[in-house]
Design an enzyme around this catalytic site. Sequence first.
Site, PDB file in Angstrom:
ATOM      1  N   CYS A 165      -4.822 -32.217  -4.481  1.00 53.71           N
ATOM      2  CA  CYS A 165      -6.060 -32.178  -5.258  1.00 53.71           C
ATOM      3  C   CYS A 165      -5.954 -33.004  -6.549  1.00 53.71           C
ATOM      4  CB  CYS A 165      -6.403 -30.730  -5.579  1.00 53.71           C
ATOM      5  SG  CYS A 165      -5.012 -29.839  -6.262  1.00 53.71           S
ATOM      6  N   LYS A 297       7.948  35.575  20.088  1.00 55.20           N
ATOM      7  CA  LYS A 297       7.704  35.608  18.643  1.00 55.20           C
ATOM      8  C   LYS A 297       8.141  36.959  18.057  1.00 55.20           C
ATOM      9  CE  LYS A 297       4.144  35.263  15.172  1.00 55.20           C
ATOM     10  NZ  LYS A 297       2.792  35.641  14.887  1.00 55.20           N
TER      11      LYS A 297
END
Length: 405
Positions: A165, A297
């Site tokens: 550029c 459980k």
Amino acid sequence: MESNKKAVDPLSGKKILLGITGGIAAYKTAGICSRLKKKGSDVFCVLTPNAEKFINPVTLSALSGHRTVTDMFDNHEKVYHVSLPQSCDIILIAPATANTISKIANGICDNFLTTSVVSSSCPVLIAPAMNENMWINPIIQNNIKKLEQYGRYFFSGPGKGKLACGTEGTGRMQEEDIIIEDMENLVVLNNDLKGKKVLVTAGGTRENIDSVRYISNYSSGKMGYEISMEAVFRGAEEVILITTARNSGKIFKGKTILVNNTAEMKDMVLKYFNDADIIIMTAAVSDVVPQKKFEYKLKKKDELFENLKFRENDNILEIISEKKKKDQIIVGFAAESSQNIANAIEKINKRNIDFIVLNDISRNDIGFESDYNEITIIDKDGKIRKVPKAKKRLIAREIIDHILK
Ligand code: CTP
């Protein structure tokens, strides 16, 4: 006496996908293509749609000896955007625009090149080229940092100088010689575990109390997963990850074995231990196990508390360190609540292991569950090396580098 043998060029015989995006420097890539061919590489050029405005595909086809791909649906073979990148040893993108870098960082697959990168597993070397304002833009810098943290994307340049550029600044495509040298280093890195079998443990074990309760810890298994992925990336012959972590997914091109508790992990480690060259024990194995596991459980009211009895767990690291063969390398991990080097040194001294990786689990920003870690490597001879905070994949790279030393 001087040897007549010439050192083998690391890029000789390597299959390379050479991606070119839309930047002025695209013309220079023809020179890179030609150099790679002279080194004995098999080069396949892929242009993004904008790149075609800067360089003619015919030039690259003539130099590479393969038809240049310019279109997403340009299927030379079946599903070429998958078969080509997956068979490559390395991908080079030169020049790489801000646009393509950002697409890759975000997983966008809108052309043959970006799709190929996403479907590949080899190292990807990116040589950015753009205007300086674009280069320093925080969005672009964040995308670059993001890619670097994955451990598979590497950047070469950009350099400083006159830009297309008309201004001076940072943004020029890296010099050809340096790009080629970086490619050579990456191909070596990608193969330095060649022929080695690597066994990794990861995650926190779950020791069942009854059919619904278990005792465990916060280990996510991410460190072991990243070490396994890094070992695959470094070309290991076989990588086996024994993990409790269900969310990490399976390792690519390796074997992932899911286990629940220490007993299962121990069985699997012992099954693969003999054949392994390198064993890395990142798993956070529970120190205690319930004396008895109940298949139903336990009732809180009259059974639970009287049955909560624990015993010390088997220590897998201790068991394998007693069986360690001369050329095997065993790496232990030490999860400590502070940078307690003395404790880690004690752990290494009481076991026949090569080095220990200490990570501080008291910090929220690293260690358990985090994507980041910060470690201290302690060798058997007492040498200490600190590795600063980084994504776990880059920490994994440091650990494997240390093993290879
Ligand atoms: N380890 C293991 N089996 C166990 C406990 C730990 O194989 N039952 C391994 C881990 O995978 C890690 C190393 O031993 O590589 C150290 O684990 P860590 O929990 O930090 O140390 P411990 O030896 O259990 O000591 P402490 O918990 O007292 O710090």
